[in-house]
Design a protein around this motif. Structure first.
Motif, PDB file in Angstrom:
ATOM      1  N   LYS A   1       0.852  -1.370   0.199  1.00 27.90           N
ATOM      2  CA  LYS A   1      -0.125  -0.090  -0.093  1.00 27.90           C
ATOM      3  C   LYS A   1       0.683   1.343  -0.087  1.00 27.90           C
ATOM      4  CE  LYS A   1      -3.658   2.046   2.807  1.00 27.90           C
ATOM      5  NZ  LYS A   1      -4.361   1.945   3.972  1.00 27.90           N
ATOM      6  N   TYR A   2       1.923   1.135   0.651  1.00 25.07           N
ATOM      7  CA  TYR A   2       2.803   2.466   0.689  1.00 25.07           C
ATOM      8  C   TYR A   2       4.065   2.286  -0.086  1.00 25.07           C
ATOM      9  CZ  TYR A   2      -0.108   3.169   4.790  1.00 25.07           C
ATOM     10  OH  TYR A   2      -1.087   3.513   5.561  1.00 25.07           O
ATOM     11  N   ARG A   3       3.930   1.728  -1.163  1.00 21.10           N
ATOM     12  CA  ARG A   3       5.185   1.662  -2.039  1.00 21.10           C
ATOM     13  C   ARG A   3       5.658   2.683  -2.602  1.00 21.10           C
ATOM     14  NH1 ARG A   3       3.848  -3.137  -6.467  1.00 21.10           N
ATOM     15  NH2 ARG A   3       4.826  -1.873  -8.247  1.00 21.10           N
ATOM     16  N   TYR A   4       4.839   3.678  -3.032  1.00 18.55           N
ATOM     17  CA  TYR A   4       5.139   4.794  -3.559  1.00 18.55           C
ATOM     18  C   TYR A   4       4.939   6.108  -2.405  1.00 18.55           C
ATOM     19  CZ  TYR A   4       4.473   2.102  -7.781  1.00 18.55           C
ATOM     20  OH  TYR A   4       4.475   1.083  -8.347  1.00 18.55           O
ATOM     21  N   SER A   5       4.953   5.879  -1.092  1.00 17.86           N
ATOM     22  CA  SER A   5       4.681   6.900  -0.229  1.00 17.86           C
ATOM     23  C   SER A   5       6.033   7.217   0.397  1.00 17.86           C
ATOM     24  CB  SER A   5       3.767   6.532   0.721  1.00 17.86           C
ATOM     25  OG  SER A   5       2.569   6.249   0.162  1.00 17.86           O
ATOM     26  N   THR A   6       6.240   8.474   0.533  1.00 19.43           N
ATOM     27  CA  THR A   6       7.338   8.731   1.453  1.00 19.43           C
ATOM     28  C   THR A   6       6.981   8.682   3.016  1.00 19.43           C
ATOM     29  OG1 THR A   6       6.641  10.959   1.904  1.00 19.43           O
ATOM     30  CG2 THR A   6       8.217  10.786  -0.313  1.00 19.43           C
ATOM     31  N   HIS A   7       8.220   8.522   3.630  1.00 18.86           N
ATOM     32  CA  HIS A   7       7.940   8.102   5.030  1.00 18.86           C
ATOM     33  C   HIS A   7       6.931   9.337   5.899  1.00 18.86           C
ATOM     34  CE1 HIS A   7       8.920   6.252   8.850  1.00 18.86           C
ATOM     35  NE2 HIS A   7       9.221   7.335   9.653  1.00 18.86           N
ATOM     36  N   TRP A   8       7.096  10.495   5.442  1.00 15.72           N
ATOM     37  CA  TRP A   8       6.341  11.488   5.918  1.00 15.72           C
ATOM     38  C   TRP A   8       4.719  11.201   5.771  1.00 15.72           C
ATOM     39  CZ3 TRP A   8       6.269  14.998   9.601  1.00 15.72           C
ATOM     40  CH2 TRP A   8       5.026  16.070   9.525  1.00 15.72           C
ATOM     41  N   GLU A   9       4.717  10.657   4.302  1.00 15.05           N
ATOM     42  CA  GLU A   9       3.210  10.274   4.157  1.00 15.05           C
ATOM     43  C   GLU A   9       2.752   8.843   4.895  1.00 15.05           C
ATOM     44  OE1 GLU A   9       3.577  10.090  -0.072  1.00 15.05           O
ATOM     45  OE2 GLU A   9       3.570  12.335  -0.338  1.00 15.05           O
TER      46      GLU A   9
ATOM     47  N   ARG B   1       3.557  15.300  -6.040  1.00 14.17           N
ATOM     48  CA  ARG B   1       5.020  15.219  -6.635  1.00 14.17           C
ATOM     49  C   ARG B   1       5.129  16.227  -7.709  1.00 14.17           C
ATOM     50  NH1 ARG B   1       5.116  12.123  -2.811  1.00 14.17           N
ATOM     51  NH2 ARG B   1       5.251  10.051  -2.666  1.00 14.17           N
ATOM     52  N   ILE B   2       5.982  17.253  -7.470  1.00 14.57           N
ATOM     53  CA  ILE B   2       5.922  18.427  -8.390  1.00 14.57           C
ATOM     54  C   ILE B   2       6.825  17.655  -9.500  1.00 14.57           C
ATOM     55  CG2 ILE B   2       6.652  20.826  -8.687  1.00 14.57           C
ATOM     56  CD1 ILE B   2       6.778  20.991  -5.661  1.00 14.57           C
ATOM     57  N   PHE B   3       6.410  18.201 -11.012  1.00 14.92           N
ATOM     58  CA  PHE B   3       6.932  17.831 -12.036  1.00 14.92           C
ATOM     59  C   PHE B   3       7.172  16.268 -12.090  1.00 14.92           C
ATOM     60  CE2 PHE B   3       9.015  21.957 -11.431  1.00 14.92           C
ATOM     61  CZ  PHE B   3       7.900  22.796 -12.549  1.00 14.92           C
ATOM     62  N   GLY B   4       6.375  15.585 -11.364  1.00 17.85           N
ATOM     63  CA  GLY B   4       6.627  13.936 -11.523  1.00 17.85           C
ATOM     64  C   GLY B   4       7.941  13.549 -10.987  1.00 17.85           C
ATOM     65  N   ILE B   5       8.565  14.361 -10.295  1.00 17.92           N
ATOM     66  CA  ILE B   5       9.958  13.803  -9.667  1.00 17.92           C
ATOM     67  C   ILE B   5       9.551  12.944  -8.303  1.00 17.92           C
ATOM     68  CG2 ILE B   5      12.033  14.769  -8.553  1.00 17.92           C
ATOM     69  CD1 ILE B   5      11.611  17.289 -10.001  1.00 17.92           C
ATOM     70  N   ASN B   6      10.365  11.845  -8.593  1.00 18.03           N
ATOM     71  CA  ASN B   6      10.335  10.944  -7.376  1.00 18.03           C
ATOM     72  C   ASN B   6       8.600  10.216  -7.327  1.00 18.03           C
ATOM     73  OD1 ASN B   6      11.603   9.689  -5.263  1.00 18.03           O
ATOM     74  ND2 ASN B   6      10.862  11.059  -3.837  1.00 18.03           N
ATOM     75  N   LYS B   7       8.098  10.378  -8.404  1.00 20.79           N
ATOM     76  CA  LYS B   7       6.824   9.916  -8.206  1.00 20.79           C
ATOM     77  C   LYS B   7       6.623   8.277  -8.365  1.00 20.79           C
ATOM     78  CE  LYS B   7       2.270  10.120 -10.169  1.00 20.79           C
ATOM     79  NZ  LYS B   7       1.423  10.657 -11.465  1.00 20.79           N
ATOM     80  N   TYR B   8       7.650   7.440  -8.914  1.00 24.47           N
ATOM     81  CA  TYR B   8       7.505   6.069  -8.913  1.00 24.47           C
ATOM     82  C   TYR B   8       8.793   5.523  -8.337  1.00 24.47           C
ATOM     83  CZ  TYR B   8       3.239   6.270 -11.858  1.00 24.47           C
ATOM     84  OH  TYR B   8       2.072   6.741 -12.064  1.00 24.47           O
TER      85      TYR B   8
END
Lengths: 477, 153
Positions: B79-87, B146-153
């Protein structure tokens, strides 16, 4: 500004009082932010709407509790009473008091009631007792388990095998161990309930393709490829899988494995084949659908099968490369969190493999008998036969379906008549929620290699007679 | 995470910052890093405070807002594969105690660093930029953005 003089408190305080004005504003804002933080309540992002008191009262008032137990009619279908089997099941079966030849149990190799297997089991019970009292990771691994895993891997020709203690849980645990949210699984519409539960547990995106229709599958793969081209970064992290069965339980058809392997390498999709009904049936040595099509097992990612059919044991296995199968030792839910297979059943499976290896011609015999019976049954009016011509497990459907309820009644009449005349067959039982499309009701027939030609002739005769009677009854009513 | 028969959550990342003693540990670690910087004779007090603030901000940005997912396998099917630790903290609930703590520490460090650097302009610019880097990604409006899709996947 590099300062070489030592830092003095008085100086610092003085410069604090003479700090630039914008700084004071900024720090003031920050302190206000901290105060706001301290007094703000936590909330979940999607739940920001607040209900008024009146709305809350309305919702509470209109709630109707569901009964703890659903009404009896839904759980126990009166039109489908359970039949009682007495005594041991084998070539002959005693159902509801009628002595019948068994064409319902999927005892393909006739290993149920095999004396040699029973002897070995008895010795095993005296050595190990009955249960293992633990999962594989917690004192539940015995030498019989390791031996069975080695033997299965060697039999199929894979690098490693893994044993589950319950056949249904095998594929239902294997799929979610690899496929997670965000992944895509291409799966045939006719897959069995266990696979459907595995797909549901995986939380992945499921794309169904028409039963055994390789063109439809290719269309769907090409569609996905187009989507991937538009977003290559996303495509790089999505895993794609295909799940098919060797011989489908719900239709008796065989999958087109060469085409699937071609798609695997062309569209970069991982291939899982569920071989419950084809293990110990297809191939010169009974190795399954891979041997049947002469494809090396290393080309498939995972071969999963249930040992509850041909091997007449309990449980299931997964085999493939060590890199793939080893993952399930920690992530396969049914492997980690269930007690391991009782030793006597593992020993029975090993003995089943021994027997298979010693008599490799039983597989060809089984297929020949299945083809023979299918030939005899094909000609019956009012009935349509569905299944791969050599499959020992095939379906009979009503040729001109009326309504689902009437068809089911028709098939039950046929089964009852056959039972009274000494042939035991069964209507393939299904859950309403199981089906993805409207599959017609059918009788599932299972041929055992123990049946002689006379038995098969008798079965065909009885079934034909029963179908004719049921048809006449329908015409008359 | 399979930790035997202990009381488990599917993803320990969501509850780790509520564990007993972890806030004190965090503050002590930051303090210790500051002491190390302070003890270097070639850094003046101002520089070492600003450096503490900068290092804290950059590390916080990296660990909380850059790396995604979990280093261990979770039982929630990714579920949290693409979530940062903060999220992931508290499963996405905003303004919980742990999140308030993390929003407060950069501010406190900023105030201290400004004071100890005597409100010098260069230090001010550096400290403020680092403060923005630490605070802006934590706003609830930027949750999952994710601004400009950076770090999205």
């Amino acid at each position: 500004m590099e300062m070489d003089k030592p830092w003095i408190v008085a100086e610092a305080i003085q410069s604090a009082l003479q700090a630039p004005f914008y700084h004071f504003i900024l720090e003031g804002l920050l302190v206000i932010w901290i105060l706001r933080l301290i007094f703000s309540k936590s909330y979940k992002i999607h739940q920001k709407e607040t209900l008024t008191k009146k709305e809350k009262e309305e919702l509470v008032g209109s709630w109707q509790p569901e009964p703890l137990v659903p009404p009896l009619e839904k759980t126990l279908a009166k039109t489908r009473p359970y039949r009682l089997v007495s005594g041991q099941v084998g070539k002959n079966i005693v159902v509801d008091g009628y002595k019948c030849k068994n064409f319902a149990s999927m005892n393909f190799l006739g290993l149920v009631g095999n004396k040699r297997v029973e002897e070995k089991i008895e010795k095993c019970i005296r050595t190990y007792g009955v249960g293992t009292c633990g999962p594989r990771g917690f004192y539940g691994t015995f030498d019989v388990h390791l031996e069975l895993e080695e033997r299965i891997a060697k039999f199929i020709g894979a690098e490693e095998a893994l044993i589950y203690s319950y056949g249904f849980a095998t594929i239902a645990s294997a799929i979610p161990a690899y496929a997670k949210r965000g992944d895509i699984i291409f799966v045939d519409e006719a897959v069995c309930f266990a696979i459907q539960k595995g797909l549901q547990a995986s939380r992945s995106k499921i794309v169904y393709f028409k039963h055994n229709d390789m063109n439809d599958l290719e269309d769907k793969l090409i569609e996905q490829e187009k989507i991937d081209k538009k977003n290559p970064k996303k495509a790089a992290v999505i895993r794609k899988f295909m799940v098919v069965e060797g011989i489908y339980m719900n239709t008796g058809q065989i999958c087109d494995l060469p085409k699937l392997v071609e798609f695997k390498f062309k569209y970069k999709v991982r291939l899982f084949v569920e071989e419950s009904l084809s293990f110990g049936v297809l191939g010169d040595h009974g190795r399954g659908v891979t041997e049947h099509f002469n494809i090396p097992v290393s080309k498939l990612d995972l071969v999963v099968a249930c040992m509850e059919y041909s091997l007449a044991s309990v449980g299931g296995f997964c085999c493939g490369r060590h890199y793939v199968v080893g993952h399930q030792r920690l992530s396969g839910m049914g492997y980690v969190f269930s007690a391991s297979l009782p030793s006597l059943l593992a020993r029975a499976a090993i003995e089943g493999l021994n027997i298979s290896e010693e008599n490799p011609d039983i597989f060809a015999q089984l297929r020949q008998k299945a083809a023979f019976l299918q030939d005899l049954l094909k000609g019956i009016k009012g009935i349509e036969l569905v299944g791969y011509p050599e499959s020992p497990c095939f379906h009979l459907r009503r040729l001109h379906p009326v309504t689902p309820e009437k068809d089911l009644k028709f098939l039950h009449d046929v089964v009852n008549k056959c039972m009274k005349n000494g042939i035991c067959i069964t209507v393939a039982s299904r859950l309403k929620e199981e089906f993805l499309s409207e599959w017609p009701a059918s009788i599932r027939i299972a041929v055992s290699v123990e049946m002689s030609e006379e038995d098969l002739d008798e079965a065909a005769r009885v079934i034909r007679h029963a179908v004719e009677e049921a048809c006449n009854k329908c015409k008359g009513s | 995470m399979h930790t035997g028969t202990t009381n488990q959550v599917a993803n320990p990342n969501t509850v780790v910052w509520n564990s007993p003693g972890i806030w004190i540990t965090y503050l002590l670690t930051t303090g210790f890093m500051h002491l190390i910087l302070l003890s270097m004779p070639w850094f003046t007090t101002s520089v070492s405070w600003t450096l503490t603030n900068v290092l804290h901000g950059v590390c916080m940005y990296f660990f909380l807002h850059t790396i995604k997912g979990t280093p261990f396998e979770t039982s929630d099917q990714g579920k949290y594969r693409y979530s940062t630790h903060w999220e992931q903290i508290d499963s996405g609930t905003q303004f919980t105690a742990a999140r308030k703590f993390f929003m407060t520490t950069p501010i406190v460090l900023y105030i201290l660093a400004s004071f100890y650097s005597m409100y010098d302009f260069t230090h001010f610019v550096v400290n403020t930029l680092v403060l923005l880097l630490s605070l802006l990604p934590k706003l609830p409006q930027l949750h999952g953005v994710r601004i400009f899709g950076i770090n999205k996947y």
